[in-house]
Motif scaffolding. Structure first.
Motif, PDB file in Angstrom:
ATOM      1  N   LYS A   1      -4.880  -1.023 -15.897  1.00  0.00           N
ATOM      2  CA  LYS A   1      -4.678  -1.312 -14.479  1.00  0.00           C
ATOM      3  C   LYS A   1      -3.429  -2.171 -14.258  1.00  0.00           C
ATOM      4  O   LYS A   1      -2.752  -2.063 -13.237  1.00  0.00           O
ATOM      5  N   GLY A   2      -3.120  -3.023 -15.237  1.00  0.00           N
ATOM      6  CA  GLY A   2      -1.860  -3.763 -15.161  1.00  0.00           C
ATOM      7  C   GLY A   2      -0.672  -2.824 -15.179  1.00  0.00           C
ATOM      8  O   GLY A   2       0.327  -3.035 -14.484  1.00  0.00           O
ATOM      9  N   ALA A   3      -0.766  -1.766 -15.987  1.00  0.00           N
ATOM     10  CA  ALA A   3       0.298  -0.763 -16.017  1.00  0.00           C
ATOM     11  C   ALA A   3       0.423  -0.068 -14.659  1.00  0.00           C
ATOM     12  O   ALA A   3       1.533   0.217 -14.190  1.00  0.00           O
ATOM     13  N   LEU A   4      -0.711   0.202 -14.021  1.00  0.00           N
ATOM     14  CA  LEU A   4      -0.684   0.815 -12.688  1.00  0.00           C
ATOM     15  C   LEU A   4       0.060  -0.067 -11.693  1.00  0.00           C
ATOM     16  O   LEU A   4       0.839   0.416 -10.861  1.00  0.00           O
ATOM     17  N   GLU A   5      -0.150  -1.366 -11.790  1.00  0.00           N
ATOM     18  CA  GLU A   5       0.542  -2.290 -10.890  1.00  0.00           C
ATOM     19  C   GLU A   5       2.050  -2.278 -11.127  1.00  0.00           C
ATOM     20  O   GLU A   5       2.846  -2.464 -10.187  1.00  0.00           O
ATOM     21  N   GLN A   6       2.468  -2.058 -12.363  1.00  0.00           N
ATOM     22  CA  GLN A   6       3.901  -1.945 -12.653  1.00  0.00           C
ATOM     23  C   GLN A   6       4.498  -0.679 -12.028  1.00  0.00           C
ATOM     24  O   GLN A   6       5.660  -0.671 -11.624  1.00  0.00           O
ATOM     25  N   ILE A   7       3.707   0.377 -11.951  1.00  0.00           N
ATOM     26  CA  ILE A   7       4.168   1.589 -11.264  1.00  0.00           C
ATOM     27  C   ILE A   7       4.492   1.249  -9.815  1.00  0.00           C
ATOM     28  O   ILE A   7       5.542   1.632  -9.285  1.00  0.00           O
ATOM     29  N   THR A   8       3.586   0.518  -9.170  1.00  0.00           N
ATOM     30  CA  THR A   8       3.826   0.100  -7.780  1.00  0.00           C
ATOM     31  C   THR A   8       5.124  -0.682  -7.662  1.00  0.00           C
ATOM     32  O   THR A   8       5.977  -0.379  -6.808  1.00  0.00           O
ATOM     33  N   LEU A   9       5.277  -1.679  -8.505  1.00  0.00           N
ATOM     34  CA  LEU A   9       6.446  -2.557  -8.414  1.00  0.00           C
ATOM     35  C   LEU A   9       7.749  -1.805  -8.622  1.00  0.00           C
ATOM     36  O   LEU A   9       8.702  -1.941  -7.843  1.00  0.00           O
ATOM     37  N   HIS A  10       7.811  -0.978  -9.642  1.00  0.00           N
ATOM     38  CA  HIS A  10       9.076  -0.361 -10.020  1.00  0.00           C
ATOM     39  C   HIS A  10       9.423   0.883  -9.197  1.00  0.00           C
ATOM     40  O   HIS A  10      10.597   1.272  -9.133  1.00  0.00           O
ATOM     41  N   LEU A  11       8.432   1.481  -8.569  1.00  0.00           N
ATOM     42  CA  LEU A  11       8.734   2.628  -7.707  1.00  0.00           C
ATOM     43  C   LEU A  11       9.060   2.211  -6.275  1.00  0.00           C
ATOM     44  O   LEU A  11       9.639   3.003  -5.524  1.00  0.00           O
ATOM     45  N   ALA A  12       8.699   0.997  -5.890  1.00  0.00           N
ATOM     46  CA  ALA A  12       8.907   0.570  -4.508  1.00  0.00           C
ATOM     47  C   ALA A  12      10.355   0.725  -4.034  1.00  0.00           C
ATOM     48  O   ALA A  12      10.608   1.308  -2.975  1.00  0.00           O
ATOM     49  N   PRO A  13      11.346   0.234  -4.786  1.00  0.00           N
ATOM     50  CA  PRO A  13      12.726   0.393  -4.305  1.00  0.00           C
ATOM     51  C   PRO A  13      13.209   1.832  -4.335  1.00  0.00           C
ATOM     52  O   PRO A  13      14.091   2.214  -3.563  1.00  0.00           O
ATOM     53  N   VAL A  14      12.643   2.644  -5.210  1.00  0.00           N
ATOM     54  CA  VAL A  14      13.033   4.054  -5.283  1.00  0.00           C
ATOM     55  C   VAL A  14      12.514   4.816  -4.064  1.00  0.00           C
ATOM     56  O   VAL A  14      13.254   5.551  -3.410  1.00  0.00           O
ATOM     57  N   LEU A  15      11.247   4.611  -3.745  1.00  0.00           N
ATOM     58  CA  LEU A  15      10.636   5.329  -2.632  1.00  0.00           C
ATOM     59  C   LEU A  15      11.120   4.814  -1.275  1.00  0.00           C
ATOM     60  O   LEU A  15      11.079   5.542  -0.279  1.00  0.00           O
ATOM     61  N   ALA A  16      11.592   3.576  -1.246  1.00  0.00           N
ATOM     62  CA  ALA A  16      12.049   2.997   0.017  1.00  0.00           C
ATOM     63  C   ALA A  16      13.214   3.771   0.621  1.00  0.00           C
ATOM     64  O   ALA A  16      13.406   3.758   1.842  1.00  0.00           O
ATOM     65  N   ALA A  17      13.971   4.451  -0.214  1.00  0.00           N
ATOM     66  CA  ALA A  17      15.095   5.230   0.299  1.00  0.00           C
ATOM     67  C   ALA A  17      14.635   6.308   1.272  1.00  0.00           C
ATOM     68  O   ALA A  17      15.411   6.760   2.122  1.00  0.00           O
ATOM     69  N   ARG A  18      13.367   6.714   1.152  1.00  0.00           N
ATOM     70  CA  ARG A  18      12.804   7.715   2.062  1.00  0.00           C
ATOM     71  C   ARG A  18      11.805   7.098   3.037  1.00  0.00           C
ATOM     72  O   ARG A  18      11.074   7.817   3.719  1.00  0.00           O
ATOM     73  N   GLY A  19      11.748   5.789   3.085  1.00  0.00           N
ATOM     74  CA  GLY A  19      10.816   5.127   3.983  1.00  0.00           C
ATOM     75  C   GLY A  19       9.376   5.221   3.536  1.00  0.00           C
ATOM     76  O   GLY A  19       8.451   4.966   4.311  1.00  0.00           O
ATOM     77  N   ILE A  20       9.145   5.575   2.268  1.00  0.00           N
ATOM     78  CA  ILE A  20       7.789   5.671   1.722  1.00  0.00           C
ATOM     79  C   ILE A  20       7.411   4.320   1.142  1.00  0.00           C
ATOM     80  O   ILE A  20       8.158   3.750   0.347  1.00  0.00           O
ATOM     81  N   THR A  21       6.263   3.796   1.553  1.00  0.00           N
ATOM     82  CA  THR A  21       5.792   2.537   0.995  1.00  0.00           C
ATOM     83  C   THR A  21       4.819   2.807  -0.148  1.00  0.00           C
ATOM     84  O   THR A  21       4.137   3.831  -0.179  1.00  0.00           O
ATOM     85  N   ILE A  22       4.758   1.878  -1.097  1.00  0.00           N
ATOM     86  CA  ILE A  22       3.812   1.956  -2.201  1.00  0.00           C
ATOM     87  C   ILE A  22       3.272   0.558  -2.450  1.00  0.00           C
ATOM     88  O   ILE A  22       4.039  -0.392  -2.600  1.00  0.00           O
ATOM     89  N   ASN A  23       1.955   0.418  -2.439  1.00  0.00           N
ATOM     90  CA  ASN A  23       1.325  -0.880  -2.592  1.00  0.00           C
ATOM     91  C   ASN A  23       0.086  -0.775  -3.474  1.00  0.00           C
ATOM     92  O   ASN A  23      -0.508   0.293  -3.614  1.00  0.00           O
ATOM     93  N   THR A  24      -0.291  -1.902  -4.046  1.00  0.00           N
ATOM     94  CA  THR A  24      -1.503  -2.000  -4.851  1.00  0.00           C
ATOM     95  C   THR A  24      -2.567  -2.754  -4.074  1.00  0.00           C
ATOM     96  O   THR A  24      -2.287  -3.823  -3.517  1.00  0.00           O
ATOM     97  N   VAL A  25      -3.784  -2.209  -4.041  1.00  0.00           N
ATOM     98  CA  VAL A  25      -4.945  -2.915  -3.493  1.00  0.00           C
ATOM     99  C   VAL A  25      -5.895  -3.174  -4.663  1.00  0.00           C
ATOM    100  O   VAL A  25      -6.266  -2.242  -5.383  1.00  0.00           O
ATOM    101  N   ALA A  26      -6.281  -4.428  -4.850  1.00  0.00           N
ATOM    102  CA  ALA A  26      -7.103  -4.808  -5.998  1.00  0.00           C
ATOM    103  C   ALA A  26      -8.456  -5.345  -5.552  1.00  0.00           C
ATOM    104  O   ALA A  26      -8.568  -6.505  -5.151  1.00  0.00           O
ATOM    105  N   PRO A  27      -9.512  -4.510  -5.617  1.00  0.00           N
ATOM    106  CA  PRO A  27     -10.848  -4.999  -5.285  1.00  0.00           C
ATOM    107  C   PRO A  27     -11.382  -5.924  -6.367  1.00  0.00           C
ATOM    108  O   PRO A  27     -10.947  -5.884  -7.526  1.00  0.00           O
TER     109      PRO A  27
END
Length: 255
Positions: free
Chosen positions: A166-192
């Motif tokens: 799950k820590g690896a999943l959170e890194q996906i969120t962090l590192h894809l955020a600036p890439v996807l932002a170019a298209r206005g796509i947001t990416i976030n992690t929700v941790a229950p």
């Protein structure tokens, strides 16, 4: 409330528990929802039926994420289902909820390579490639939401393999955020945190008391409370939020 009218969503692992709650909430807000399941076809159809009974739109799609070819299988089914249901293959919201969770009790000395491989295949590898390949369907301004866990920010040795993945999943969120932002796509992690997902353990008074003590509210979370947070992140109200870790643990991580 209708704030997701004319939107579409895919929720992985949506046949029961938190995934079902998210699917129900997004559908209640107006989205047409693809309900992914691995093996529980009956439970997935029940999720679809609950959505339809409430006036929403949904369909079930099978794919055992983590197995070879599963991402391609899932997206093929989602695309076909969306076209049939809405007339378009557009996917506005992707919720990576499916997870390998059945390793409680496997502490550092009991973890095997198979456990590690399975956790990473389902909890990190599948979401990464699902995002990568789904981008052809996700329009500008879309939403990607990764469901993680409070165990990544607190020490639970008996959940070490799960927490690592799950820590690896959170890194996906962090590192894809600036890439996807170019298209206005947001990416976030929700941790229950500890959430009553229908597991029999929540019917055990002693276990329930112990789990409740982890939260500052002295109770366990409800599926609907996590789903409400996901619904906000999926909405236009969260357009200025990306790359974030959203604590949905009921104050479990406050120290």
């Amino acid at each position: 409330m209708g704030r997701l009218l004319n939107k579409t969503a895919l929720v992985t692992g949506a046949s029961r528990g938190i995934g079902r709650g998210i699917a129900l909430r997004l559908a209640g807000d107006g989205a047409a929802v693809a309900v992914n399941y691995s093996t529980s076809e009956g439970a997935a159809k029940e999720t679809v039926a609950l959505i339809e009974e409430a006036g929403g739109r949904a369909f079930a799609v099978q794919a055992r994420l983590g197995s070879p070819g599963s991402v391609e299988q899932l997206l093929t089914g989602v695309e076909a289902g969306l076209v049939e249901l809405t007339g378009s293959a557009k996917l506005d919201i992707l919720v990576n909820n499916a997870a390998a969770t059945g390793f409680a009790g496997a502490g550092p000395g009991e973890v095997t390579e198979q456990i590690i491989d399975n956790c990473y295949a389902i909890n990190a590898k599948a979401p990464f490639f699902l995002i990568q390949q789904a981008l052809e369907l996700i329009p500008d301004g879309g939403r990607v939401i990764n469901i993680s866990s409070g165990v990544t920010h607190s020490a639970f040795p008996q959940q070490i393999a799960y927490a690592m993945s799950k820590g690896a999943l959170e890194q996906i969120t962090l590192h894809l955020a600036p890439v996807l932002a170019a298209r206005g796509i947001t990416i976030n992690t929700v941790a229950p945190g500890v959430t009553d997902n229908g597991d029999p353990v929540f019917a055990d008074p002693e276990a329930l008391e112990q789990m409740s003590a982890l939260s500052v509210f002295n109770r366990v979370g409800q599926v609907s409370e996590v789903a409400d947070i996901v619904a906000f992140v999926a909405s236009g109200d969260a357009r200025w939020m990306t790359g974030s870790f959203i604590d949905a643990t009921g104050g479990t991580l406050l120290g």
